[in-house]
Design an enzyme around this catalytic site. Structure first.
Site, mmCIF file in Angstrom:
data_model
loop_
_atom_site.group_PDB
_atom_site.id
_atom_site.type_symbol
_atom_site.label_atom_id
_atom_site.label_comp_id
_atom_site.label_asym_id
_atom_site.label_seq_id
_atom_site.Cartn_x
_atom_site.Cartn_y
_atom_site.Cartn_z
ATOM 1 C CD GLU A 63 -2.920 -1.141 0.173
ATOM 2 O OE1 GLU A 63 -2.992 -0.170 -0.614
ATOM 3 O OE2 GLU A 63 -3.630 -2.161 0.045
ATOM 4 C CG ASN B 172 -0.971 5.150 -0.909
ATOM 5 O OD1 ASN B 172 -1.819 4.763 -1.715
ATOM 6 N ND2 ASN B 172 -1.241 5.279 0.381
ATOM 7 N NE ARG C 194 -6.643 2.439 -6.811
ATOM 8 C CZ ARG C 194 -5.717 2.810 -7.673
ATOM 9 N NH1 ARG C 194 -4.478 2.454 -7.479
ATOM 10 N NH2 ARG C 194 -6.040 3.535 -8.727
#
Lengths: 149, 112
Positions: A48, A52, A105
């Protein structure tokens, strides 16, 4: 107690390096007494954070760098994922998970990082970059520490 | 690595997903699923996740995106055989509350 240790990885901001980062960090983390489930959770958290940086920090620009560093100190794993990208204007808002936009997201990503790690700190400056710092320790240690206290 | 094995069952597309659903393969998943469903004029999808080894919010994003698209057309998405770690991610996202899930393809197809 596991030996203190450190690792630094600097990867090009391309999607192919997301699996590399999570596997490398999981391998580093396996030095501690994490369960397989813990290691899977750590992989998601790293995935993640690095995703990102690539998607939001660098807007998918493929020739910049994402820096991942890990340390083990007193049986606590610390992972830092850092970019020199766009930064986050409102960190609190960015951490709210919704499903309707691109930025959603990012929020969901933070939710997973928060759920799977014991501590999450995000530092960010617009146009300067973002630094995500996460910590996790093997479960049995909390019980032992609690008893000691 | 991501491979999807497609099969038709009446008007339902069965997609057997194998590999990792992350930023690297999210787009491939989206394109292949959309293309197969369009080609077969299929409104429903059964996602068999038994061989999915990893999923994160990028993978979740395209599953949710497909769910929205299918729902707007009045179709159904069913998720089948998600391994424990994958199921955990799906649960955290809330998708298991809005789409049906079963432990096997047979159970799912019978319910349809």
């Amino acid at each position: 107690m596991a030996r203190n240790n450190q690792m630094k990885l600097s990867v090009l901001s391309i999607p192919e390096n997301v699996p590399l980062a999570r596997v490398a960090v999981a391998a580093f983390a396996s030095q501690l007494e994490f369960t397989l489930e813990d290691l899977e959770e750590i992989k998601v958290a790293v995935s993640e954070a690095v995703s990102n940086s690539i998607i939001h920090g660098y807007k998918n620009c493929p020739d910049l760098h994402v820096d991942i560093s890990c340390s083990i100190t007193d049986d606590i794993l610390e992972i830092t994922v850092e970019d020199q990208g766009d930064g986050i204007q409102d960190i609190e808002q960015a951490m709210q998970p919704t499903f309707s936009t691109e930025s959603a997201r990012m929020g969901l990503g933070f939710t997973f990082m928060q759920s799977f790690m014991d501590d999450l700190q995000v530092e960010s400056t617009v146009n300067s970059g973002t630094k995500v710092r996460m910590k996790k320790h093997p479960i049995h240690l909390t019980a032992v520490k609690a008893e000691a206290n | 690595m991501l491979d999807i094995d497609f099969k038709m069952y009446k008007k339902t597309t069965i997609a057997r997903v194998k590999g990792e659903l992350d930023l690297v393969f999210a787009e491939k998943f989206r394109k292949e699923v959309d293309s197969v469903m369009e080609q077969n004029c299929s409104d429903n999808i059964l996602l068999n996740l038994e061989n999915v080894k990893f999923i994160d919010s990028s993978g979740l994003g395209v599953i949710l995106g497909r769910y929205k698209k299918i729902s707007l057309r009045g179709g159904k998405m069913i998720i089948v055989s998600a391994p424990p770690q994958v199921k955990k991610i799906l649960e955290l996202s809330g998708i298991l509350k809005i789409s049906e899930s079963y432990d096997s393809e047979t159970d799912a197809l019978q319910a349809m």
